[in-house]
Design a protein around this motif. Structure first.
Motif, PDB file in Angstrom:
ATOM      1  N   LEU A 159       3.366 -15.595  21.293  1.00  0.00           N
ATOM      2  CA  LEU A 159       3.574 -14.152  21.377  1.00  0.00           C
ATOM      3  C   LEU A 159       3.887 -13.570  20.002  1.00  0.00           C
ATOM      4  CD1 LEU A 159       4.023 -11.511  22.991  1.00  0.00           C
ATOM      5  CD2 LEU A 159       6.410 -12.237  23.302  1.00  0.00           C
ATOM      6  N   LYS A 160       4.735 -14.262  19.249  1.00  0.00           N
ATOM      7  CA  LYS A 160       5.087 -13.812  17.901  1.00  0.00           C
ATOM      8  C   LYS A 160       3.852 -13.793  17.004  1.00  0.00           C
ATOM      9  CE  LYS A 160       8.348 -14.784  14.153  1.00  0.00           C
ATOM     10  NZ  LYS A 160       9.416 -15.717  13.667  1.00  0.00           N
ATOM     11  N   THR A 161       2.990 -14.802  17.134  1.00  0.00           N
ATOM     12  CA  THR A 161       1.754 -14.835  16.352  1.00  0.00           C
ATOM     13  C   THR A 161       0.850 -13.671  16.731  1.00  0.00           C
ATOM     14  OG1 THR A 161       1.846 -17.245  16.183  1.00  0.00           O
ATOM     15  CG2 THR A 161      -0.284 -16.207  15.800  1.00  0.00           C
ATOM     16  N   TRP A 162       0.729 -13.400  18.036  1.00  0.00           N
ATOM     17  CA  TRP A 162      -0.100 -12.268  18.470  1.00  0.00           C
ATOM     18  C   TRP A 162       0.440 -10.962  17.913  1.00  0.00           C
ATOM     19  CZ3 TRP A 162       0.824  -7.746  21.000  1.00  0.00           C
ATOM     20  CH2 TRP A 162      -0.316  -7.009  21.375  1.00  0.00           C
ATOM     21  N   LYS A 202      -5.293 -13.839  14.269  1.00  0.00           N
ATOM     22  CA  LYS A 202      -4.669 -15.116  13.949  1.00  0.00           C
ATOM     23  C   LYS A 202      -4.334 -15.876  15.235  1.00  0.00           C
ATOM     24  CE  LYS A 202      -0.744 -17.132  11.460  1.00  0.00           C
ATOM     25  NZ  LYS A 202       0.446 -16.849  10.603  1.00  0.00           N
ATOM     26  N   PHE A 203      -3.886 -15.155  16.261  1.00  0.00           N
ATOM     27  CA  PHE A 203      -3.640 -15.770  17.565  1.00  0.00           C
ATOM     28  C   PHE A 203      -4.903 -16.446  18.078  1.00  0.00           C
ATOM     29  CE2 PHE A 203      -4.034 -15.709  22.128  1.00  0.00           C
ATOM     30  CZ  PHE A 203      -2.825 -16.219  22.574  1.00  0.00           C
ATOM     31  N   LYS A 204      -6.027 -15.750  17.978  1.00  0.00           N
ATOM     32  CA  LYS A 204      -7.303 -16.312  18.442  1.00  0.00           C
ATOM     33  C   LYS A 204      -7.621 -17.611  17.703  1.00  0.00           C
ATOM     34  CE  LYS A 204     -12.282 -15.360  18.460  1.00  0.00           C
ATOM     35  NZ  LYS A 204     -12.632 -16.486  17.574  1.00  0.00           N
ATOM     36  N   PHE A 224      -9.089  -9.091  19.935  1.00  0.00           N
ATOM     37  CA  PHE A 224      -8.433  -9.810  18.840  1.00  0.00           C
ATOM     38  C   PHE A 224      -8.691  -9.086  17.514  1.00  0.00           C
ATOM     39  CE2 PHE A 224      -9.422 -13.290  21.933  1.00  0.00           C
ATOM     40  CZ  PHE A 224      -8.105 -13.473  22.360  1.00  0.00           C
ATOM     41  N   ILE A 225      -8.023  -7.975  17.340  1.00  0.00           N
ATOM     42  CA  ILE A 225      -8.198  -7.149  16.151  1.00  0.00           C
ATOM     43  C   ILE A 225      -7.370  -7.715  15.003  1.00  0.00           C
ATOM     44  CG2 ILE A 225      -7.892  -4.827  15.204  1.00  0.00           C
ATOM     45  CD1 ILE A 225      -8.164  -3.779  18.090  1.00  0.00           C
ATOM     46  N   LYS A 226      -7.939  -7.724  13.803  1.00  0.00           N
ATOM     47  CA  LYS A 226      -7.212  -8.211  12.635  1.00  0.00           C
ATOM     48  C   LYS A 226      -6.145  -7.201  12.212  1.00  0.00           C
ATOM     49  CE  LYS A 226     -11.053 -10.883  10.688  1.00  0.00           C
ATOM     50  NZ  LYS A 226     -11.904 -11.099   9.501  1.00  0.00           N
TER      51      LYS A 226
END
Length: 260
Positions: free
Chosen positions: A9-12, A18-20, A241-243
Motif C-alpha cells: 500500500l505504501k509503495t502504491w 512502481k507498485f506494478k 498504474f500512473i507514474k
C-alpha cells in the motif's frame, strides 16, 4: 486469494507504476544491505529474548552472530560492494544496543503477558466491495497488561531517532492504524482496548537509545487509512498504474529499462 500488505500500500501511494513493477511484474528493486541486516538481527534478538529462547545477558553475543549471518546471506554483488567501515561501526553499535531493548520494554509496560510475537494477519478487507481482498501483515509483538489493554508494538531500527515530521507522518502511522483495525477484527476485540506503539532502536544516539511512543488511532484516522486502502484496491483492480514523477528521485527503477 488476492491480498495487499502495508508495504505494498505504501509503495502504491508513492507511485502506482512502481507498485506494478514490484508486485505484478515481480521485478526486484532492492535485495538488502547492511542496514537491513542490522534491523533483522536486532528484531530477532528482541523476539527470541522475549520468548525465552535467548537470555538478555547474551544479547550482545547473539546480535553479533545473527548480524554476521544476515550479512553473509546478502547477494554476492551487494556483499562485494559493502562498506566494511560501516559494518564495523554497526557491529559496535549493535553490541551496545542489543541488551537495552527488553529492559526498557519491561520498564515501560511494567507487568504484562506476551500474547503473540510475529503474529500474521490475513483478514478480509470488507471495505472493498468489488472483489475479495485480504490484508496481510506481521505484528512484531502483542502484549496484554492487567488493565485488559492489548498493546501492539512494532520495532524500528534507525540512526539517531525520528523527528516530529516522521512521527506525525500519516502514512507512517497508517501501518499501526491498519494493524490495530485488522487485529481487532481478527480477534473480535473492541478497538478501544488496543493501543499501538513504535519502539525505536537507535544505532547512533548518545542517550535514550531505546524509545517507545504511542500512536493513537481514532475513528477519523482509521477511516482515512481504510479510504486510502480502498482507493488503492480500486485502482489496482482497474489497472490504473500512473507514474508519480514526484517520487522518481528516490526510486530504484529510475533510468532503468523498466522505467525511463
Amino acid at each position: 486469494m488476492p491480498h495487499i500488505s502495508f508495504s505494498a500500500l505504501k509503495t502504491w501511494d508513492e507511485c502506482p507504476y512502481k507498485f506494478k513493477l514490484l508486485y505484478q511484474d515481480r521485478i526486484e528493486e532492492f535485495r538488502g544491505n547492511a542496514y537491513t541486516a542490522f534491523g533483522s538481527a536486532m528484531h530477532e534478538v528482541c523476539e527470541k529474548t522475549l520468548l525465552g529462547e535467548f537470555k538478555n545477558d547474551d544479547a550482545s553475543a547473539n546480535f553479533k552472530s545473527i548480524f554476521v549471518r544476515e550479512l553473509k546471506s546478502l547477494p554476492l554483488e551487494i556483499k562485494t560492494n559493502i562498506d566494511e567501515s560501516l559494518v564495523k561501526k554497526m557491529l559496535h553499535q549493535g553490541l551496545a544496543l542489543a541488551p537495552l531493548a527488553i529492559p526498557y520494554l519491561n520498564e515501560h509496560f511494567g507487568s504484562y503477558e506476551i500474547i503473540s510475537s510475529e503474529e500474521q494477519l490475513f483478514e478480509p478487507i470488507t471495505e472493498f466491495k468489488k472483489e475479495d481482498y485480504d490484508f496481510k501483515g506481521f505484528i512484531d509483538l502483542v502484549l496484554k497488561t492487567p488493565d485488559g489493554k492489548y498493546h501492539i508494538v512494532d520495532w524500528k531500527t534507525c540512526s539517531w531517532g525520528w523527528d516530529s515530521r516522521r512521527r506525525t507522518d500519516p502514512m507512517t502511522n497508517y501501518q499501526l492504524t491498519l494493524y490495530k483495525h485488522y487485529y481487532s477484527q481478527k480477534h473480535n476485540i473492541d478497538p478501544s482496548l488496543v493501543e499501538t506503539y513504535f519502539a525505536l532502536l537507535k544505532r547512533t544516539a548518545s542517550k535514550d537509545r531505546v524509545e517507545i511512543f504511542k500512536i493513537t488511532s481514532g475513528t477519523r484516522k482509521t477511516n482515512n487509512a481504510l479510504n486510502l486502502l480502498n482507493k488503492a484496491l480500486h485502482n489496482i483492480d482497474k489497472e490504473n498504474f500512473i507514474k508519480n514523477r514526484m517520487s522518481c528521485m528516490t526510486c530504484g527503477f529510475k533510468d532503468t529499462k523498466y522505467c525511463k
